[in-house]
Design a protein around this motif. Sequence first.
Motif, PDB file in Angstrom:
ATOM      1  N   PRO A  46       0.828  -1.206   0.000  1.00  0.00           N
ATOM      2  CA  PRO A  46       0.000   0.000   0.000  1.00  0.00           C
ATOM      3  C   PRO A  46       0.864   1.258   0.000  1.00  0.00           C
ATOM      4  O   PRO A  46       1.978   1.232   0.537  1.00  0.00           O
ATOM      5  CB  PRO A  46      -0.791  -0.115   1.292  1.00  0.00           C
ATOM      6  CG  PRO A  46       0.060  -0.954   2.174  1.00  0.00           C
ATOM      7  CD  PRO A  46       0.805  -1.898   1.285  1.00  0.00           C
ATOM      8  N   PRO A  47       0.389   2.367  -0.545  1.00  0.00           N
ATOM      9  CA  PRO A  47       1.225   3.574  -0.680  1.00  0.00           C
ATOM     10  C   PRO A  47       1.599   4.210   0.648  1.00  0.00           C
ATOM     11  O   PRO A  47       2.533   5.003   0.707  1.00  0.00           O
ATOM     12  CB  PRO A  47       0.354   4.519  -1.519  1.00  0.00           C
ATOM     13  CG  PRO A  47      -0.987   3.923  -1.595  1.00  0.00           C
ATOM     14  CD  PRO A  47      -0.925   2.510  -1.174  1.00  0.00           C
ATOM     15  N   THR A  48       0.895   3.854   1.702  1.00  0.00           N
ATOM     16  CA  THR A  48       1.197   4.467   2.989  1.00  0.00           C
ATOM     17  C   THR A  48       2.311   3.729   3.737  1.00  0.00           C
ATOM     18  O   THR A  48       2.775   4.186   4.775  1.00  0.00           O
ATOM     19  CB  THR A  48      -0.060   4.472   3.873  1.00  0.00           C
ATOM     20  OG1 THR A  48      -0.637   3.174   3.819  1.00  0.00           O
ATOM     21  CG2 THR A  48      -1.065   5.497   3.405  1.00  0.00           C
ATOM     22  N   ALA A  49       2.737   2.577   3.211  1.00  0.00           N
ATOM     23  CA  ALA A  49       3.722   1.765   3.925  1.00  0.00           C
ATOM     24  C   ALA A  49       5.051   2.508   4.078  1.00  0.00           C
ATOM     25  O   ALA A  49       5.464   3.259   3.202  1.00  0.00           O
ATOM     26  CB  ALA A  49       3.943   0.456   3.179  1.00  0.00           C
ATOM     27  N   ALA A  50       5.694   2.280   5.211  1.00  0.00           N
ATOM     28  CA  ALA A  50       6.986   2.917   5.466  1.00  0.00           C
ATOM     29  C   ALA A  50       8.059   2.186   4.658  1.00  0.00           C
ATOM     30  O   ALA A  50       7.892   1.019   4.320  1.00  0.00           O
ATOM     31  CB  ALA A  50       7.289   2.835   6.951  1.00  0.00           C
ATOM     32  N   PRO A  51       9.180   2.875   4.335  1.00  0.00           N
ATOM     33  CA  PRO A  51      10.258   2.190   3.608  1.00  0.00           C
ATOM     34  C   PRO A  51      10.847   1.067   4.468  1.00  0.00           C
ATOM     35  O   PRO A  51      10.838   1.152   5.693  1.00  0.00           O
ATOM     36  CB  PRO A  51      11.294   3.286   3.377  1.00  0.00           C
ATOM     37  CG  PRO A  51      10.698   4.550   3.844  1.00  0.00           C
ATOM     38  CD  PRO A  51       9.490   4.255   4.645  1.00  0.00           C
ATOM     39  N   THR A  52      11.311   0.037   3.820  1.00  0.00           N
ATOM     40  CA  THR A  52      11.895  -1.065   4.582  1.00  0.00           C
ATOM     41  C   THR A  52      13.414  -1.000   4.487  1.00  0.00           C
ATOM     42  O   THR A  52      13.960  -0.648   3.442  1.00  0.00           O
ATOM     43  CB  THR A  52      11.426  -2.420   4.031  1.00  0.00           C
ATOM     44  OG1 THR A  52      11.539  -2.378   2.610  1.00  0.00           O
ATOM     45  CG2 THR A  52       9.997  -2.701   4.409  1.00  0.00           C
ATOM     46  N   LEU A  53      14.065  -1.354   5.591  1.00  0.00           N
ATOM     47  CA  LEU A  53      15.531  -1.379   5.621  1.00  0.00           C
ATOM     48  C   LEU A  53      15.980  -2.649   4.908  1.00  0.00           C
ATOM     49  O   LEU A  53      15.732  -3.756   5.368  1.00  0.00           O
ATOM     50  CB  LEU A  53      16.018  -1.368   7.065  1.00  0.00           C
ATOM     51  CG  LEU A  53      17.535  -1.286   7.215  1.00  0.00           C
ATOM     52  CD1 LEU A  53      18.064   0.028   6.656  1.00  0.00           C
ATOM     53  CD2 LEU A  53      17.943  -1.437   8.672  1.00  0.00           C
ATOM     54  N   LEU A  54      16.639  -2.462   3.776  1.00  0.00           N
ATOM     55  CA  LEU A  54      16.958  -3.605   2.935  1.00  0.00           C
ATOM     56  C   LEU A  54      18.289  -4.227   3.357  1.00  0.00           C
ATOM     57  O   LEU A  54      18.431  -5.443   3.410  1.00  0.00           O
ATOM     58  CB  LEU A  54      17.044  -3.114   1.488  1.00  0.00           C
ATOM     59  CG  LEU A  54      16.867  -4.128   0.386  1.00  0.00           C
ATOM     60  CD1 LEU A  54      15.455  -4.679   0.433  1.00  0.00           C
ATOM     61  CD2 LEU A  54      17.104  -3.455  -0.964  1.00  0.00           C
ATOM     62  N   ASP A  55      19.237  -3.371   3.684  1.00  0.00           N
ATOM     63  CA  ASP A  55      20.589  -3.862   3.944  1.00  0.00           C
ATOM     64  C   ASP A  55      21.400  -2.716   4.551  1.00  0.00           C
ATOM     65  O   ASP A  55      20.906  -1.584   4.633  1.00  0.00           O
ATOM     66  CB  ASP A  55      21.225  -4.311   2.612  1.00  0.00           C
ATOM     67  CG  ASP A  55      22.199  -5.448   2.827  1.00  0.00           C
ATOM     68  OD1 ASP A  55      22.770  -5.510   3.947  1.00  0.00           O
ATOM     69  OD2 ASP A  55      22.393  -6.240   1.901  1.00  0.00           O
TER      70      ASP A  55
END
Length: 669
Positions: free
Chosen positions: A217-226
Amino acid sequence: MTVGLMMRVLVVVLWQVYPAYLVSPNPLYHHQHQHVTQGVMMSLPPSLPSTTTTEPLNTTIKGARSAVKATTNILATEHLTDCHLTILTEQHPLATLVAWDLSSALHAHQGFTVQSLDEEVLERESTWRRSVCDVYVIVVVTGTEFVQHANHSHYHTSLTHALWNYHAHYLLLLLEAYVEPSDMARLYNLAKTESVLILQPHKDGQQVLLWSHTLYPPTAAPTLLDSWRSDNFQRGNKFFPSQLDNLHGAVLTVATFHHPPSVVYIHDDQHEELVTGRLGVDMQIVQTLSQALNFTIEFAEVSHDELWGYELPNGTWVGLVGKVYNEVADIGACNVFLEMHRWKQVDYSAPYNFEHGCFVAPSPKPLLNWQSPAFPFSWDTWVSVGVCLLLGGVILRVLVALSCGAEPREFTSLSYSYLYMLGSLSTQPMELAPRTLSVRVYMGMMWLAGLILTTAYAANLVAFLSVTLMSQPVDTMQQLAMSGLQLGGHAFWTTQFAASIDSTVRSFVNRLETEIDLNALFDLVEDGHFALIENEQYLEVTVGARYTQGGRATIRVVPECLPTYSIGLALQKNSPLKTHLDPVILRLVEGGLVLKWRGEVLDYFKSLYAGTRTSRVANEGFVTRPLTLNQLQGVFYMLVLGYLGAAAFLSLELVLYSRHTNSLSHHVH
Ligand SMILES: *[C@@H]1O[C@H](CO)[C@@H](O)[C@H](O)[C@H]1NC(C)=O
Ligand SMILES: *[C@@H]1O[C@H](CO)[C@@H](O)[C@H](O)[C@H]1NC(C)=O
Ligand SMILES: *[C@@H]1O[C@H](CO)[C@@H](O)[C@H](O)[C@H]1NC(C)=O
Ligand SMILES: *[C@@H]1O[C@H](CO)[C@@H](O)[C@H](O)[C@H]1NC(C)=O
C-alpha cells in the motif's frame, strides 16, 4: 549572472591551468554517448579535500565516501554501469565532493552526465529522456528542489508531459538528515517508480543504510533492505526486488459497474442492492490477475449516470475514468475501449478483447394493412388497368352505336358498358353476350386480358396477405442519418464521432444526446424516437433479454457499425502495475481463456432467459395462420367505400326522380 555561467568560466580556467586535462580522460566530461546533454556540467571547486589528502576526515565526509562506495558497488552488482547514467547533485560542498568521487569511480565505464540538481535541469525534457536503461544517481543534502520537483511534476499538474522517468532505476543519496527516507518514499513520482533505492550514511560514518520503498500500500513505510559496513553489504539482499510480482495481499481498488456481458452483477435474492458476485470477461481477468500477483480486490462502484465517465465543465473527471484518474481506484475494468482521448487521463493495459460500437434502432414496423389490396400491383400497373377500364367502357359504347347489327338494349347505356367492362376485367360471368362480330372480337380479347390480370392479382394478393409487410429497416449509417431518429449514448461517443473519417458519422456529433440514462434510452428506442449507441455485445444481450417478444425483437442492432476497438483495463497514468499485468494478460489471451470466459457468460445470460424463450419458440415457427382482420381490413374499407358510393348515387337519383315527377305532375295540371 547565473551559476551555470560561473561554472563554465571556472571550467575554462581549470582547463588552461592544467593542460594535462586535455590529454587524460576527464571523468566529468566523458562524452562517449552522443546523447549526453549539453547543459550545466558540474565542476569542483579546487578547495575541496581530495582523496589523497592525509588530514583526518570528519564523520560526515567518511559517511559520504562510504555512500559512494556502496553506490558503485550496487551499480556494478546490478550491471547498471552500462546504462545511461545521470548524476544529479545539489550545489553543496558535500554533494559536490560525492559527485566528484562517483565520477572518478565510474569513469572507466560508459558515458554518463553530471548535472547540478536545480530547477533549470529538472525542468528540462532531455534530463528525463528515456532509453533502454536509465539510471539516476541523485545526491541530496537539503533536497528542497528535488522534493518539490518529484512531488509536483506529474500528469495531474501538467497534462502534457510528466518531467520524470518512471522506468529508470533511482539511487537517492541522502547525505544529511534534512530529509528522511520515509519523506522521500512518499513523494508522488517516487511512489510511482518501481526501482528506487535510498542510501543514507549513518551518523557514525561507518555504515550506510539501504532503504527500499513499498509501492502497495502507498502508505507503507520504507523497509531497511541492507546496510553497508567495512566495504561490504551485510545481508546480501537483492537491491531492486521486484515487489510487484507478489503484492502480498495488498489491496488494489477496482472501479466497475454492471454492464452485461462484460460485467454481470449477481444480486442477493432477498436484498436487491446486495451484490453477491460479479461475472464476465473483465471480472475474470481482474480476478485472475489478483491470483497471479497476489493482491486483494476491493470494488469501487461507479454510478450508473456516469458509467465510463466524462469531463465536467469545471475540468473534474467523473465515472470510471475519473475514479482511476483521481486515484480513488487503481484499476478500471468494464469494457474500456483503448482510444486516444481518455489516454490523457489513464493508461491502458494490454488489450484482451475487442468490440464494435453499434447503434440500436427501432425494428421495422408492420406497414398499415388497409393498403394490402393495392400491394399486388405496382402503381404503374394500377394506372394502366385504370386507363384500360376508362377507355374500355367508351369504346364498347361507340362500337355498339356504330355496329350494324342489333345489340341487346342494355348495351346502349354507358353505365352498363362500364359495368360490363369491369365484369370482364374481373372475370365475372355475364348474362348478356354481344351479338355482332366486331363487339364479340373486342370483348373476347377483353376477357382474355381480364383472365390474366385477375389470375396475377389473386396469386400476388395471397402472397402479400400471408406475410406481414415491414417498413424499410435502418441498415447503414447513411439511413440512420436520414431516418430523423434522435441519437443517444454516452458522452464518450462524441469524441469518437468527431475523430471519424466518415462525414456521415462526423455529422452525428451535434445530434448525440448524452444526458440520458441508458435504461430509459432503450425504452425510447422501442418507442421509435431514438437510436442508441453502445458496444455490440451489450446491445445484443439487452435486445435478447428485454426487447424480444414472441420471437420478434422490437429494437434491432444496425448492421453497419463503427470500427473495432480493443478492450483493456484502465490504469493510473504511469502506473508501475502495467509492466507486471501486461504479461499475465497476454498469456490469458493466448491461452484462449478470454474466449472461453466470453462463451461462459453468454451461456449464463441465455440460461437466465431460457424459461421465457422456450414458450416463445413454441409460438413461432412456420405454421400457417388464419388471416387476421388486420390483414384484410383493406377489403372491408373497399366495401364500405362501395356502400357509401351507392348511397350517394341513391340519394342523387332520389332527388332527380322527385324533381322529374314534380315537373310531370305540373305538366298534367
Ligand atoms: C565535517 O566537515 C564539513 C566540511 O568540511 C563540515 O561542513 C561539517 O560540519 C563537519 N562535520 C562534523 C561532524 O564535524
Ligand atoms: C507532496 O504532495 C502532497 C499533495 O500533493 C502533499 O500532501 C505532501 O505533503 C507533499 N509532500 C512533500 C514532502 O512536500
Ligand atoms: C499472498 O499474500 C499472502 C498475504 O501476505 C501470503 O500469506 C501468501 O503466502 C501470498 N501467496 C503467495 C503465493 O505468495
Ligand atoms: C466541479 O463540479 C462538481 C459538480 O458540479 C463538483 O462536485 C466538483 O467539486 C467541482 N470541481 C472543482 C475542481 O471545482
